[in-house]
Design a protein around this motif. Structure first.
Motif, PDB file in Angstrom:
ATOM      1  N   ALA A   1       0.784  -1.222   0.085  1.00 26.65           N
ATOM      2  CA  ALA A   1      -0.014  -0.227  -0.008  1.00 26.65           C
ATOM      3  C   ALA A   1       1.058   1.131  -0.058  1.00 26.65           C
ATOM      4  O   ALA A   1       0.995   2.080   0.828  1.00 26.65           O
ATOM      5  CB  ALA A   1      -1.005  -0.021   1.178  1.00 26.65           C
ATOM      6  N   ASP A   2       1.620   1.410  -1.105  1.00 25.92           N
ATOM      7  CA  ASP A   2       2.731   2.278  -1.302  1.00 25.92           C
ATOM      8  C   ASP A   2       4.229   1.731  -1.450  1.00 25.92           C
ATOM      9  O   ASP A   2       5.036   2.266  -2.277  1.00 25.92           O
ATOM     10  CB  ASP A   2       2.920   3.309  -0.210  1.00 25.92           C
ATOM     11  CG  ASP A   2       1.774   4.341  -0.333  1.00 25.92           C
ATOM     12  OD1 ASP A   2       1.032   4.607  -1.287  1.00 25.92           O
ATOM     13  OD2 ASP A   2       1.608   5.327   0.830  1.00 25.92           O
ATOM     14  N   CYS A   3       4.274   0.587  -0.750  1.00 27.02           N
ATOM     15  CA  CYS A   3       5.888  -0.067  -0.851  1.00 27.02           C
ATOM     16  C   CYS A   3       5.882  -0.555  -2.403  1.00 27.02           C
ATOM     17  O   CYS A   3       4.765  -0.578  -2.778  1.00 27.02           O
ATOM     18  CB  CYS A   3       5.979  -1.343   0.183  1.00 27.02           C
ATOM     19  SG  CYS A   3       6.128  -0.820   1.854  1.00 27.02           S
ATOM     20  N   VAL A   4       7.065  -0.981  -2.804  1.00 35.28           N
ATOM     21  CA  VAL A   4       7.313  -1.276  -4.096  1.00 35.28           C
ATOM     22  C   VAL A   4       7.021  -2.933  -4.229  1.00 35.28           C
ATOM     23  O   VAL A   4       7.609  -3.912  -3.756  1.00 35.28           O
ATOM     24  CB  VAL A   4       8.552  -0.976  -4.804  1.00 35.28           C
ATOM     25  CG1 VAL A   4       8.604  -1.214  -6.116  1.00 35.28           C
ATOM     26  CG2 VAL A   4       8.820   0.416  -4.343  1.00 35.28           C
ATOM     27  N   PRO A   5       5.914  -3.321  -5.151  1.00 33.88           N
ATOM     28  CA  PRO A   5       5.727  -4.864  -5.161  1.00 33.88           C
ATOM     29  C   PRO A   5       6.427  -5.108  -6.622  1.00 33.88           C
ATOM     30  O   PRO A   5       6.520  -4.498  -7.540  1.00 33.88           O
ATOM     31  CB  PRO A   5       4.233  -5.106  -5.465  1.00 33.88           C
ATOM     32  CG  PRO A   5       3.759  -3.818  -6.243  1.00 33.88           C
ATOM     33  CD  PRO A   5       4.807  -2.563  -5.612  1.00 33.88           C
ATOM     34  N   ILE A   6       7.423  -6.481  -6.511  1.00 37.91           N
ATOM     35  CA  ILE A   6       8.301  -6.713  -7.759  1.00 37.91           C
ATOM     36  C   ILE A   6       7.940  -8.089  -7.851  1.00 37.91           C
ATOM     37  O   ILE A   6       7.740  -8.933  -7.218  1.00 37.91           O
ATOM     38  CB  ILE A   6       9.824  -6.446  -7.397  1.00 37.91           C
ATOM     39  CG1 ILE A   6       9.955  -5.229  -6.691  1.00 37.91           C
ATOM     40  CG2 ILE A   6      10.496  -6.735  -8.642  1.00 37.91           C
ATOM     41  CD1 ILE A   6      11.401  -5.030  -6.012  1.00 37.91           C
ATOM     42  N   LEU A   7       7.789  -8.582  -9.155  1.00 33.22           N
ATOM     43  CA  LEU A   7       7.367  -9.924  -9.779  1.00 33.22           C
ATOM     44  C   LEU A   7       8.621 -10.212 -10.739  1.00 33.22           C
ATOM     45  O   LEU A   7       9.126  -9.425 -11.563  1.00 33.22           O
ATOM     46  CB  LEU A   7       6.151 -10.116 -10.485  1.00 33.22           C
ATOM     47  CG  LEU A   7       4.843  -9.661  -9.896  1.00 33.22           C
ATOM     48  CD1 LEU A   7       3.871  -9.609 -10.683  1.00 33.22           C
ATOM     49  CD2 LEU A   7       4.980 -10.686  -8.458  1.00 33.22           C
TER      50      LEU A   7
ATOM     51  N   ILE B   1       8.138  -4.035 -12.162  1.00 32.37           N
ATOM     52  CA  ILE B   1       8.055  -3.318 -10.883  1.00 32.37           C
ATOM     53  C   ILE B   1       6.669  -2.580 -10.835  1.00 32.37           C
ATOM     54  O   ILE B   1       6.269  -1.803 -11.627  1.00 32.37           O
ATOM     55  CB  ILE B   1       9.161  -2.405 -10.748  1.00 32.37           C
ATOM     56  CG1 ILE B   1      10.486  -3.229 -10.751  1.00 32.37           C
ATOM     57  CG2 ILE B   1       8.936  -1.349  -9.490  1.00 32.37           C
ATOM     58  CD1 ILE B   1      11.807  -2.230 -10.744  1.00 32.37           C
ATOM     59  N   GLY B   2       5.569  -2.925  -9.731  1.00 32.83           N
ATOM     60  CA  GLY B   2       4.407  -2.592  -9.837  1.00 32.83           C
ATOM     61  C   GLY B   2       4.137  -0.910  -9.399  1.00 32.83           C
ATOM     62  O   GLY B   2       4.915  -0.426  -8.992  1.00 32.83           O
ATOM     63  N   PRO B   3       3.048  -0.732  -9.300  1.00 29.23           N
ATOM     64  CA  PRO B   3       2.421   0.511  -8.694  1.00 29.23           C
ATOM     65  C   PRO B   3       3.175   0.733  -7.429  1.00 29.23           C
ATOM     66  O   PRO B   3       3.017  -0.141  -6.280  1.00 29.23           O
ATOM     67  CB  PRO B   3       0.897   0.538  -8.657  1.00 29.23           C
ATOM     68  CG  PRO B   3       0.634  -0.530  -9.665  1.00 29.23           C
ATOM     69  CD  PRO B   3       1.625  -1.591  -9.609  1.00 29.23           C
ATOM     70  N   SER B   4       3.388   1.905  -7.016  1.00 29.40           N
ATOM     71  CA  SER B   4       4.139   2.198  -5.656  1.00 29.40           C
ATOM     72  C   SER B   4       4.125   3.864  -5.385  1.00 29.40           C
ATOM     73  O   SER B   4       3.975   4.581  -6.198  1.00 29.40           O
ATOM     74  CB  SER B   4       5.639   1.646  -5.504  1.00 29.40           C
ATOM     75  OG  SER B   4       6.457   2.482  -6.150  1.00 29.40           O
TER      76      SER B   4
ATOM     77  N   THR C   1       1.049   5.270  -6.452  1.00 29.99           N
ATOM     78  CA  THR C   1      -0.099   5.015  -5.302  1.00 29.99           C
ATOM     79  C   THR C   1      -0.847   6.036  -4.840  1.00 29.99           C
ATOM     80  O   THR C   1      -1.977   6.004  -4.411  1.00 29.99           O
ATOM     81  CB  THR C   1       0.095   3.785  -4.658  1.00 29.99           C
ATOM     82  OG1 THR C   1       1.540   4.059  -3.838  1.00 29.99           O
ATOM     83  CG2 THR C   1       0.233   2.655  -5.301  1.00 29.99           C
ATOM     84  N   VAL C   2       0.064   7.186  -4.329  1.00 23.52           N
ATOM     85  CA  VAL C   2      -0.418   8.184  -3.475  1.00 23.52           C
ATOM     86  C   VAL C   2      -1.199   9.185  -4.764  1.00 23.52           C
ATOM     87  O   VAL C   2      -2.372   9.724  -4.353  1.00 23.52           O
ATOM     88  CB  VAL C   2       0.684   8.941  -2.875  1.00 23.52           C
ATOM     89  CG1 VAL C   2       0.192  10.224  -2.287  1.00 23.52           C
ATOM     90  CG2 VAL C   2       1.364   8.098  -2.103  1.00 23.52           C
ATOM     91  N   CYS C   3      -0.534   9.475  -5.677  1.00 19.51           N
ATOM     92  CA  CYS C   3      -1.267  10.332  -6.836  1.00 19.51           C
ATOM     93  C   CYS C   3      -2.570   9.747  -7.294  1.00 19.51           C
ATOM     94  O   CYS C   3      -3.490  10.207  -7.805  1.00 19.51           O
ATOM     95  CB  CYS C   3      -0.321  10.554  -7.978  1.00 19.51           C
ATOM     96  SG  CYS C   3       1.134  11.442  -7.690  1.00 19.51           S
TER      97      CYS C   3
END
Ligand SMILES: [Zn+2]
Length: 264
Positions: free
Chosen positions: A123-129, A175-178, A236-238
């Motif tokens: 929920a703001d941190c960076v998710p990576i696959l 690198i996903g939404p963060s 994710t904030v914007c």
């Protein structure tokens, strides 16, 4: 390479064109759609936030149907901003979702076993696959600022290389939404943690930090090709109308998930 929206009814996922649908199922969930209501309205996947368990479970059922994953073979971790990564085996199937989990203090999951879905939350941190099509290995990593400073993404590449015989040049990364460099304000102690190329000093002595850029450089330092790293660029904030954001919603926010599964 680029990200694109994948819509199922009123639910919206982001996917990367780098990740081939023929070999894997993957997606970054958003807050849109889903059955949660109140302060975490939407497709909340976090069991440990202000939401009722039945709603979270229904959201997982929707996710399962949308991305073609089996919840009996899905694995979640209890993330605590570590750089610990778990090698997931058959014995872990269903942990955190259909049965209790002993996967504590873990911020990354790796497997080479088909049809096991790995999920990390943010929920703001960076998710990576991660996906290595050559060796058939996948990973999901949660990299907040602490995990980014600890270089959990480099640790993931090390495990893929040393344990699964992956070659860095074969590894694909999304690198996903963060939280973006537009919104991630850090205190005056930022230079204690971040190289100056990832920070921009503000007149008030604080700093704006670019986590996705830092992660991308960490990965290229490990031998991953820049062309094999897809960065969503979504903040994710914007975009807190579409995504859960700790900074925007404070404590009363849900969790989105980054999901990946090798097809059988
Ligand atoms: Zn922003």
């Amino acid at each position: 390479m680029s990200f694109y929206e994948y819509n199922c009814d009123d639910r919206m996922y982001l996917k990367s064109t780098l990740m081939p649908d023929s070999d894997i199922s993957h997606g970054f969930t958003s807050a849109l759609g889903g059955v949660s209501h109140g302060k975490v309205t939407g497709l909340n996947l976090g069991f440990r936030v202000h939401d009722d368990e039945a709603s979270v479970r229904e959201n997982y059922c929707l996710l399962s149907s949308d991305l073609g994953i089996d919840l009996n073979r899905t694995v979640l971790a209890k993330q605590t901003h570590t750089d610990n990564i778990r090698i997931v085996t058959e014995a872990d199937c269903g942990k955190g979702i259909v049965r209790a989990s002993d996967i504590e203090d873990t911020d990354g999951l790796i497997t080479n076993i088909p049809s096991i879905a790995l999920i990390v939350f943010s929920a703001d941190c960076v998710p990576i696959l991660f996906f290595d099509p050559s060796q058939g290995v996948i990973a999901a990593v949660h990299s907040g600022w602490r995990g980014t400073v600890k270089k959990i993404s480099a640790r993931c590449v090390d495990i893929m290389t040393n344990t699964f015989n992956c070659t860095p040049k074969d590894i694909l990364v999304a690198i996903g939404p963060s939280i973006g460099p537009c919104c991630f304000e850090f205190g005056s102690d930022a230079p204690d943690y971040f190289d100056e190329k990832y920070q921009e000093k503000l007149p008030n002595g604080r700093f704006m930090i670019n986590l996705p850029h830092m992660i991308s450089d960490t990965l290229t330092d490990k031998g991953i090709s820049r062309k094999n790293i897809d960065i969503s660029g979504v903040c994710t904030v914007c975009n807190s109308d579409k995504y859960y954001s700790y900074r925007a919603h404070k404590d009363h926010t849900g969790r989105q998930g980054a999901v990946i599964m090798l097809k059988g």
